[in-house]
Design a protein around this motif. Structure first.
Motif, short mmCIF file in Angstrom:
data_model
loop_
_atom_site.label_atom_id
_atom_site.label_comp_id
_atom_site.label_asym_id
_atom_site.label_seq_id
_atom_site.Cartn_x
_atom_site.Cartn_y
_atom_site.Cartn_z
N PRO A 177 0.81 -1.23 0.00
CA PRO A 177 0.00 0.00 0.00
C PRO A 177 0.84 1.27 0.00
O PRO A 177 0.34 2.34 -0.31
N ASP A 178 2.13 1.15 0.35
CA ASP A 178 3.01 2.32 0.40
C ASP A 178 3.69 2.61 -0.94
O ASP A 178 4.42 3.58 -1.06
N SER A 179 3.50 1.75 -1.93
CA SER A 179 4.17 1.92 -3.22
C SER A 179 3.16 1.89 -4.36
O SER A 179 3.24 1.06 -5.26
N ASN A 180 2.17 2.77 -4.26
CA ASN A 180 1.13 2.86 -5.30
C ASN A 180 0.45 1.52 -5.55
O ASN A 180 0.07 1.20 -6.66
N HIS A 181 0.34 0.74 -4.47
CA HIS A 181 -0.34 -0.57 -4.51
C HIS A 181 0.30 -1.51 -5.53
O HIS A 181 -0.38 -2.34 -6.14
N GLU A 182 1.60 -1.40 -5.69
CA GLU A 182 2.31 -2.32 -6.56
C GLU A 182 2.34 -3.71 -5.93
O GLU A 182 2.35 -3.86 -4.71
N GLU A 183 2.38 -4.72 -6.78
CA GLU A 183 2.43 -6.10 -6.30
C GLU A 183 3.85 -6.64 -6.41
O GLU A 183 4.56 -6.37 -7.37
N THR A 184 4.24 -7.41 -5.41
CA THR A 184 5.56 -8.03 -5.37
C THR A 184 5.41 -9.49 -4.96
O THR A 184 4.52 -9.82 -4.17
N HIS A 185 6.27 -10.34 -5.49
CA HIS A 185 6.27 -11.74 -5.08
C HIS A 185 6.96 -11.87 -3.73
O HIS A 185 8.14 -11.55 -3.59
N LEU A 186 6.22 -12.35 -2.73
CA LEU A 186 6.78 -12.53 -1.40
C LEU A 186 6.29 -13.85 -0.80
O LEU A 186 5.25 -14.38 -1.20
N ILE A 187 7.07 -14.36 0.15
CA ILE A 187 6.64 -15.49 0.97
C ILE A 187 6.49 -14.96 2.39
O ILE A 187 7.45 -14.46 2.97
N LYS A 188 5.30 -15.07 2.94
CA LYS A 188 5.06 -14.53 4.28
C LYS A 188 4.73 -15.67 5.23
O LYS A 188 3.87 -16.49 4.95
N LYS A 189 5.42 -15.68 6.35
CA LYS A 189 5.19 -16.73 7.35
C LYS A 189 4.12 -16.28 8.35
O LYS A 189 3.98 -15.10 8.64
N LEU A 190 3.40 -17.26 8.86
CA LEU A 190 2.39 -17.00 9.88
C LEU A 190 3.09 -16.79 11.22
O LEU A 190 3.93 -17.59 11.62
N TYR A 191 2.74 -15.72 11.89
CA TYR A 191 3.50 -15.27 13.04
C TYR A 191 2.53 -14.86 14.14
O TYR A 191 1.54 -14.19 13.89
N LYS A 192 2.82 -15.32 15.38
CA LYS A 192 1.93 -15.01 16.50
C LYS A 192 2.73 -14.39 17.63
O LYS A 192 3.81 -14.86 17.97
N SER A 193 2.18 -13.35 18.20
CA SER A 193 2.84 -12.70 19.33
C SER A 193 1.78 -12.17 20.28
O SER A 193 0.59 -12.13 19.96
N LYS A 194 2.23 -11.75 21.47
CA LYS A 194 1.28 -11.26 22.47
C LYS A 194 1.78 -9.95 23.06
O LYS A 194 2.96 -9.80 23.37
N TYR A 195 0.86 -9.01 23.18
CA TYR A 195 1.15 -7.77 23.89
C TYR A 195 0.02 -7.53 24.87
O TYR A 195 -1.14 -7.34 24.48
N LYS A 196 0.35 -7.59 26.16
CA LYS A 196 -0.64 -7.51 27.22
C LYS A 196 -1.68 -8.61 27.01
O LYS A 196 -1.35 -9.77 26.99
N GLU A 197 -2.95 -8.24 26.80
CA GLU A 197 -3.99 -9.26 26.65
C GLU A 197 -4.33 -9.54 25.19
O GLU A 197 -5.20 -10.35 24.90
N THR A 198 -3.65 -8.88 24.27
CA THR A 198 -3.98 -9.02 22.86
C THR A 198 -3.04 -9.97 22.15
O THR A 198 -1.82 -9.80 22.20
N ILE A 199 -3.60 -11.00 21.51
CA ILE A 199 -2.83 -11.91 20.67
C ILE A 199 -2.85 -11.37 19.24
O ILE A 199 -3.91 -11.05 18.70
N SER A 200 -1.70 -11.29 18.63
CA SER A 200 -1.59 -10.79 17.26
C SER A 200 -1.19 -11.93 16.33
O SER A 200 -0.17 -12.58 16.55
N VAL A 201 -2.03 -12.19 15.34
CA VAL A 201 -1.74 -13.19 14.31
C VAL A 201 -1.58 -12.45 12.99
O VAL A 201 -2.48 -11.72 12.58
N ARG A 202 -0.44 -12.61 12.35
CA ARG A 202 -0.19 -11.86 11.12
C ARG A 202 0.77 -12.62 10.22
O ARG A 202 1.39 -13.59 10.63
N ARG A 203 0.91 -12.12 9.02
CA ARG A 203 1.86 -12.67 8.05
C ARG A 203 3.03 -11.70 7.91
O ARG A 203 2.82 -10.51 7.66
#
Length: 684
Positions: A416-442
């Motif tokens: 979204p920061d580069s005029n919505h250009e598309e790039t080939h990427l491999i994103k891993k599933l990642y989980k972390s915790k901050y206080k009571e919030t669990i964050s699940v992201r790629r």
């Protein structure tokens, strides 16, 4: 269509009649979207086309009927008609009627005729009902139900459709502005015609699907295939669970964990129940053995409710303790490099390899999605699809392949920061915790950069509708002990073995034969590659050699660009593969009389000139538009324009344009250098 719908060897009776929305109201007809149907998927273009057609018909002659098309229905045991064809069109008509809400349309949308009433005694006041997807029924209901974020996300296409309809009628177009909406609504209510075809109860719906597909309706082949396979399963809970797996896998332009969560109505706590301590970072994988964790459905008092999770106490505990609003999920917009039918066919090829040990490579399935159903039929010609084990094993394999596909295969990722250009990427599933919030992201680990670029090279250089290298690569991913390092090494050797040797078989057979080999049995042939790159093939050179060379140069960038400026080093570091299809001659084929940079002598014969021009050292791969930019310009002009761009069309180009002038000696030395890069890479 009738000859495909036989029951007990006798032709069945099929009723077809012309209906209007006013007739639907007078006969109090209700319609249900069955489980096997997709949710709404129509986009802005399709909706606006329908609205435009209705508007034009209305403006032309308000007395003439407008034929919208046909619907195919079967009466169910709830005094509703299952819509087995035409649901997208019918749902759009319902949404248009809901917006206009006049001229009789208010009676069509809600059976009590009042879309603003507060009476909650009637659970089925909406003319349209969805099996299993109770959140959709809540959304369509006249009552103000609160939906979760994930439910709203799944209904995004419907809410977007409502916005499209609203915008259409509210825009500033003079033609639309002048339309009397009361009269238009009355026209829609009385003059829109649908051909309703009613199939008898207990009709084989699989054959109905086939018949509809043969007459060119919107139903896709993979939806027919899904219905066929599910029909072979005897128990309804099994059908529901495998339907969930199929539906989750079929959404290719999303990560599978999000699709599964929405399809099976999981919470994040159920999918990823392991607790995470404060400030802990953890990489995850969507559960491969998902079946015990899927929820079955049952009917209670006319509504669809979720059963408890069937077999794992810790998941029940996770369900009780997890809080939806305390888990965040984030991912950029993504797009798959292949379609779902292509994934099915690659999975089928792996399935053939695992199940049919004596299958020859030439007997393996072809990746040709327009023949999807026939390919599956041929693949199982020696096995019966009535064998539930065969069917369930394929569904399980499909799930395993899709999970690893998302874990290890590139996707088009929107920045979204580069005029919505598309790039080939491999994103891993990642989980972390901050206080009571669990964050699940790629996230994109740096270690995946070369792995992604290698896949991107293969994707761009191979036929987009087949990508045969994926069959052995996906199969390798299914092993228990693999990681990015192992898979990167394997893919390098697979690429060398498949494409850096003399071709003795079709890619279909070649890739299937690779399933029996590991990376130690795979290698490229240096002599073959050297001979190819020494040819004078000009525009006949396969694009693969240019893509592969850029990957090799990028891998060796530290040695190759040590002397370059920091700006150029950064360009090399951030280099990504892009779609290119045009071979450009650095020294142009048509001589400019003022050009002092020519690789041939004026006295050379035409044959010698052509050989020099068509040398690999004088060629780069560009897009057609880039090629047009360069055209027959002199070398000095091309070089100046290349440097001014401050971007790299290709790494090979950057090495060429280091030279102040372009002559035969420089071209010859460049070709020798590029072949040396190939040789070192293949010998390593």
């Amino acid at each position: 269509m009738i000859d495909l719908l036989e029951s007990n060897e006798h032709l069945i009776d099929i009723k077809s009649e012309e209906i209007t929305l006013s007739k639907v109201v007078s006969n109090n007809l209700r319609f249900n979207i069955p489980l096997y149907q997709r949710l709404y998927v129509w986009g802005e273009e399709q909706i606006n086309t329908l609205l435009g057609d209705i508007k034009n018909a209305f403006l032309t002659d308000t007395t003439k009927p407008f034929f919208l098309g046909g619907i195919v229905v079967i009466k169910n045991n709830k005094k509703q008609f299952d819509l087995i064809d035409g649901q997208q069109r019918f749902t759009t008509l319902w949404l248009i009627s809901k917006f206009l809400n006049r001229g009789g349309l208010e009676q069509f949308t809600y059976t009590n005729g009042d879309s603003t009433a507060n009476d909650k005694s009637n659970n089925f006041d909406c003319r349209l009902h969805f099996s299993v997807r109770d959140f959709a029924n809540k959304y369509f209901s006249k009552h103000n139900f609160i939906l979760t974020n994930s439910e709203n996300e799944e209904l995004k296409a419907i809410s977007s459709a409502e916005k499209t309809i609203e915008t259409y009628f509210n825009n500033d177009s003079k033609e639309v502005e002048d339309i009397n909406l009361d009269k238009l609504s009355e026209y829609i209510f009385k003059n829109i015609r649908l051909i309703a075809t009613e199939m008898p109860v207990n009709t084989d719906e699989n054959k109905v699907f086939e018949a509809m597909n043969n007459r060119g309706v919107q139903l896709q082949q993979h939806e027919i295939l899904k219905s066929r396979l599910l029909h072979r399963l005897q128990h309804d809970p099994d059908r529901e669970k495998y339907a969930m797996i199929w539906d989750a896998c079929s959404v290719m332009d999303e990560y599978v964990e999000k699709s599964l969560k929405d399809t099976a109505n999981f919470t994040w706590g159920e999918l990823f129940p392991d607790k995470v301590t404060e400030n802990e970072d953890k990489y995850e994988e969507v559960p491969i053995d998902i079946l015990p964790k899927l929820k079955a459905f049952e009917e209670k008092e006319g509504s669809i409710n979720l059963l408890k999770i069937i077999s794992d106490a810790k998941f029940l505990e996770a369900n009780d303790n997890s809080k939806e609003d305390k888990t965040q999920y984030s991912s950029e917009q993504v797009r798959s490099i292949i379609t779902f039918p292509m994934l099915l066919l690659h999975t089928l090829r792996i399935f053939q390899f695992k199940k049919f040990k004596n299958l020859k490579p030439e007997e393996s399935a072809e990746v040709k999605e327009k023949n999807l159903i026939k390919i599956f039929e041929d693949a199982f010609k020696n096995e019966t699809l009535n064998d539930e084990n065969i069917v369930t094993d394929f569904f399980k394999l499909l799930w395993q392949v899709r999970v690893r596909f998302d874990k290890y295969v590139i996707k088009w990722v929107t920045n979204p920061d580069s005029n919505h250009e598309e790039t080939h990427l491999i994103k891993k599933l990642y989980k972390s915790k901050y206080k009571e919030t669990i964050s699940v992201r790629r996230v994109s680990p740096d270690t995946n950069e070369k792995f992604a670029l290698l896949q991107s090279m293969l994707y761009h250089s191979q036929e987009l509708i087949t990508q045969y290298w994926l069959t052995p690569f996906l199969n390798k991913m299914l092993e228990d002990d693999v990681d990015e390092t192992i898979l990167f090494k394997y893919l390098k050797q697979l690429d060398n073995a498949m494409f850096c040797n003399e071709r003795t078989a079709k890619l279909k057979e070649l890739s299937f034969s690779m399933l029996t080999k590991d990376e130690t049995e795979m290698s490229g042939n240096v002599d073959f590659v050297t001979a190819v790159l020494n040819l004078k093939d000009g525009t006949k050179f396969a694009s693969y050699w240019f893509y592969k060379l850029d990957f090799i140069l990028w891998m060796n960038r530290k040695e190759l660009i040590a002397y370059k400026t920091e700006d150029v080093k950064k360009l090399w570091e951030n280099y990504r593969m892009t779609a290119k299809n045009s071979v450009e001659h650095i020294c142009p084929q048509t001589q400019n009389p003022h050009d002092s940079d020519l690789i041939y002598n004026v006295s050379d014969s035409e044959e010698v000139k052509k050989q020099k021009l068509d040398d690999f050292g004088n060629l780069v791969l560009l897009t057609s538009s880039m090629n047009s930019e360069y055209s027959n310009k002199m070398y000095a002009v091309k070089r100046t324009e290349f440097i001014k761009k401050k971007r790299l069309d290709s790494l090979k180009s950057d090495i060429i344009f280091e030279k102040n002038n372009w002559n035969y000696q420089n071209m010859d030395a460049h070709r020798v250098m590029m072949i040396e890069q190939f040789s070192n890479y293949l010998n390593n």
